[in-house]
Enzyme design. Sequence first.
Site, PDB file in Angstrom:
ATOM      1  CB  CYS A 146      -0.912  -0.020   1.229  1.00 28.74           C
ATOM      2  SG  CYS A 146      -1.891   1.477   1.383  1.00 28.74           S
ATOM      3  CB  CYS A 149      -0.571   2.444   4.039  1.00 32.14           C
ATOM      4  SG  CYS A 149      -2.089   1.835   3.338  1.00 32.14           S
ATOM      5  CG  ASP A 150       3.219   1.094   4.417  1.00 26.92           C
ATOM      6  OD1 ASP A 150       2.746   1.525   5.482  1.00 26.92           O
ATOM      7  OD2 ASP A 150       3.018  -0.065   4.002  1.00 26.92           O
TER       8      ASP A 150
END
Length: 320
Positions: A146, A149-150
Site C-alpha cells: 500500500c 499507507c507506507d
Amino acid sequence: MLDLIIIGSGPAGLSAAIYGIRANLNLLVIEKDYEGTGQVALSSCVDNYLGLPGLDGYSMGEQFRQHAVDFGVEFLEAAVTGIEPVCHTENIATTSDNLVPDFFQVTTSDGHTLETKTIIYAAGATHRKLDVPGEARFDTKGVSYCATCDGAFYRNKTTAVIGGGDTALDDALYLSGICEKVYLVHRRDTFRAAEITIKKVMEKDNIELVLNSTLSEIVGEEKVSGIRINQKNADGSEEKNLAVSGVFIAAGSKPETGILEKISGLNLNDAGYVIADESCITSLPGFFVAGDVRTKTLRQVITAVADGAIAATAASHYIG
Ligand code: NAP
C-alpha cells in the site's frame, strides 16, 4: 430472522446496505477488522467516480460509510467463519435438482450465530503476493502492499513498484512525489493501466521503467536494501540488482472466498471468484454477490457500487 446479511463493507456492501434499508429490509452488515472502506481506502486518488473527482480513496470510503450510518445501517465487526444454507426437503426447486435454502445460518468469530433469509456476499479481494525470497521476511520492513499507507516512510529514497496495472502505476505516481526515484518493474512491455495514467507516468522524470522484468528476490539485512530482477532481452535474460529501500507490490488481488468453497450449490470459477453476471444472482438461491469478488471484467468502485444496488434489489424481490 434477518431479511439480509451483507458480508463486507466496501463500496459494494455499503451500496447494498443503502438500497436494502430503502427497500425496508431488516439487515446487518458484517465487516472484518474495519480499517477503511475496502480496497478503495488504499487508493491515493480516485479520479473516475462520477461527480466526485480527485478524492483520495480513504475519504471517499468514509463518505460512503457515513451515508450508510446516517440511513441507520447497523454493523457487526467480526469475521464470518461459516455460512450454512438450511433447507427443508419440500423446497426442492421444480426447475433444477438444487435445494432452495429456507434460510442461511451465519457464524462469526465473536460467537454469533445469525439467521437470515438472504445474503449479499461483498467481501472483495486481497493483495496478491509474489512468493519470492525475501517477500515474507521483509514484510513491513521495506515490503509494502500500500503506497498511500507506507509511502511517507520513503521520503527522498529510492523505491520499486512491481506490477503494470492501475494500482502499480497509481502507486508509482504517488511515490514519485515523495521519493527521489521510483523503479516501475513490470513483467511485460505494455501496461494494462488506463491510458491517461500511463501518460502521466511517462511524463515523470523520476520514474524509471524496468520492463520485461520479473522480481526474483528481495534482499537486505535488517531492512530491504535492494531487489534482484530477471530481465528478458534479445539474447535471453540477465539478472540485475537494483538498490532500493522499499518495494511496493501491486500485482493485483485474489478474491476473499475461502469460506465459500464448501457451500454446496454455490459455483466459483477456477480463480475463486463467485460466478454471477450483472444480475448478481449466483447459482445458490438467496445468495447474491456484489463487487470485486464477482466474476466481471471491470473491477472499479463505480461497478462495485452498481452491483450493491442490483444485489440488494434482487434480494428484496427474492424475499417478496
Ligand atoms: P491488475 O489490473 O490485475 O494488475 C495486476 C498487475 O500485476 C498486472 O500488470 C500483472 O501483470 C501484474 N502481475 C500479476 N501477477 C504477477 C506476478 N506473479 N509477477 C509479476 N507481475 C504480476 O490489478 P490492479 O492494478 O490492482 O487493479 C485491479 C482493478 O482495480 C483493475 O480493474 C483496475 O482498473 C482497478 N483500479 C482502478 C484504479 C483507478 O481507477 N484509479 C486504481 C487501482 C485499481 P500482467 O499485466 O502481465 O498480467
